[in-house]
Each structure stands twice: as structure tokens, then as C-alpha cells.
Design a protein around this motif. Sequence first.
Motif, PDB file in Angstrom:
ATOM      1  N   LYS A 162      67.460 -65.247  22.771  1.00 45.48           N
ATOM      2  CA  LYS A 162      66.530 -65.780  24.106  1.00 45.48           C
ATOM      3  C   LYS A 162      65.326 -66.593  22.995  1.00 45.48           C
ATOM      4  N   LYS A 163      65.579 -67.804  24.067  1.00 39.88           N
ATOM      5  CA  LYS A 163      64.963 -69.253  22.703  1.00 39.88           C
ATOM      6  C   LYS A 163      63.478 -69.593  23.514  1.00 39.88           C
ATOM      7  N   MET A 164      63.343 -70.366  22.843  1.00 39.08           N
ATOM      8  CA  MET A 164      61.520 -70.911  23.545  1.00 39.08           C
ATOM      9  C   MET A 164      61.302 -72.325  22.980  1.00 39.08           C
ATOM     10  N   ASP A 165      60.621 -73.090  24.159  1.00 34.92           N
ATOM     11  CA  ASP A 165      61.068 -74.687  23.572  1.00 34.92           C
ATOM     12  C   ASP A 165      59.029 -74.680  23.575  1.00 34.92           C
ATOM     13  N   LEU A 186      71.052 -63.343   8.127  1.00 41.77           N
ATOM     14  CA  LEU A 186      71.181 -61.811   8.690  1.00 41.77           C
ATOM     15  C   LEU A 186      71.532 -62.134   9.832  1.00 41.77           C
ATOM     16  N   GLN A 187      69.612 -63.245   9.703  1.00 41.43           N
ATOM     17  CA  GLN A 187      69.516 -63.084  11.604  1.00 41.43           C
ATOM     18  C   GLN A 187      70.183 -63.883  12.032  1.00 41.43           C
ATOM     19  N   GLN A 188      70.494 -65.253  11.728  1.00 39.08           N
ATOM     20  CA  GLN A 188      71.747 -65.677  12.269  1.00 39.08           C
ATOM     21  C   GLN A 188      72.800 -65.611  12.897  1.00 39.08           C
ATOM     22  N   GLN A 189      73.561 -64.171  11.823  1.00 40.80           N
ATOM     23  CA  GLN A 189      74.571 -63.833  12.054  1.00 40.80           C
ATOM     24  C   GLN A 189      74.430 -62.399  12.477  1.00 40.80           C
ATOM     25  N   ASN A 190      73.319 -61.799  13.041  1.00 41.29           N
ATOM     26  CA  ASN A 190      73.320 -60.639  14.300  1.00 41.29           C
ATOM     27  C   ASN A 190      73.063 -61.682  15.436  1.00 41.29           C
ATOM     28  N   ASN A 191      72.419 -63.061  15.508  1.00 42.27           N
ATOM     29  CA  ASN A 191      72.108 -63.091  16.840  1.00 42.27           C
ATOM     30  C   ASN A 191      73.524 -63.925  17.651  1.00 42.27           C
TER      31      ASN A 191
END
Length: 137
Positions: A28-31, A17-22
Motif C-alpha cells: 500500500k502506497k501513500m502519496d 530485501l524489503q523491495q524483494q518482499n514487496n
Amino acid sequence: MTTLREAVALFLEAKRLQQQNNTQKETKKMDEKQYMGEIKRTMNYEIDLDQRLSMLALGLAGEVGEIVDHIKKAVYHGHEIDHVELGKEFGDVMWYLYNLMDDLGVDPDIVRFLNVEKLRRRYPEGFSEEASQNREE
């Protein structure tokens, strides 16, 4: 009572669900380099290395214990899994682990590589109960 298998299924569903929402909003990604910069900002460098190592090791154990307790309550006490709370606890585990590796001069890339190599030797055909029971290391 929620079984461990059901708890994992709930977690995976929340992740889906989180991936679907994303996909519906920009994420925002953080390396790793950015993350290290952020967590170093909150480390207490006024205490000496021995004190930091002790604090980090004890803190890591404590945070892992909080995750274990959360899962125990879900599996054995009928509590719901709170994925947001678990996410915060996983973040705390990462904070302690990455600071500990940094203070010890351990490169996370090398740790990941060594772990994968160990798993490949241990389970060359992938995990199986037989391979687990008959492994040499």
C-alpha cells in the motif's frame, strides 16, 4: 565495531530485501496529499501558531537527534542497526517536518525543486571532493 560505511551497506541491504518482499505481496502506497491529511489529524491546533512552530522545531531537532544517537551507537558502541526503529524515527522526523512546512506555508515541491537546483549548481558534474572543497556557496 560497525563503520558508517558498513551501517549504510546494512541499511541498503535491508531496503533491497524489503523491495524483494514487496514484490511478493501487494504494498500500500501513500502519496503526499494522503500523508498530509493523516498527519494533520494528529496535530494540536488548540495551541497558537507560535507555540506550534516552537513545538515542531524542537520536536524535529529531538527526532533527528534520536536518529543520530542510533547511528552513533552502531558506529561507536557496537550496537546493531534496528531498521524498524530507524524507520519509525524517520517517520517522526517527517511528521514534524511536514507539519512545520505546512504551518509556515512552505510547499514541499518547491523545497525539493530548490534543493535540486542548488545541488546542480554546486555539483554540475556530480559530487566530487574537489567540487565540495572549492564551491562558492
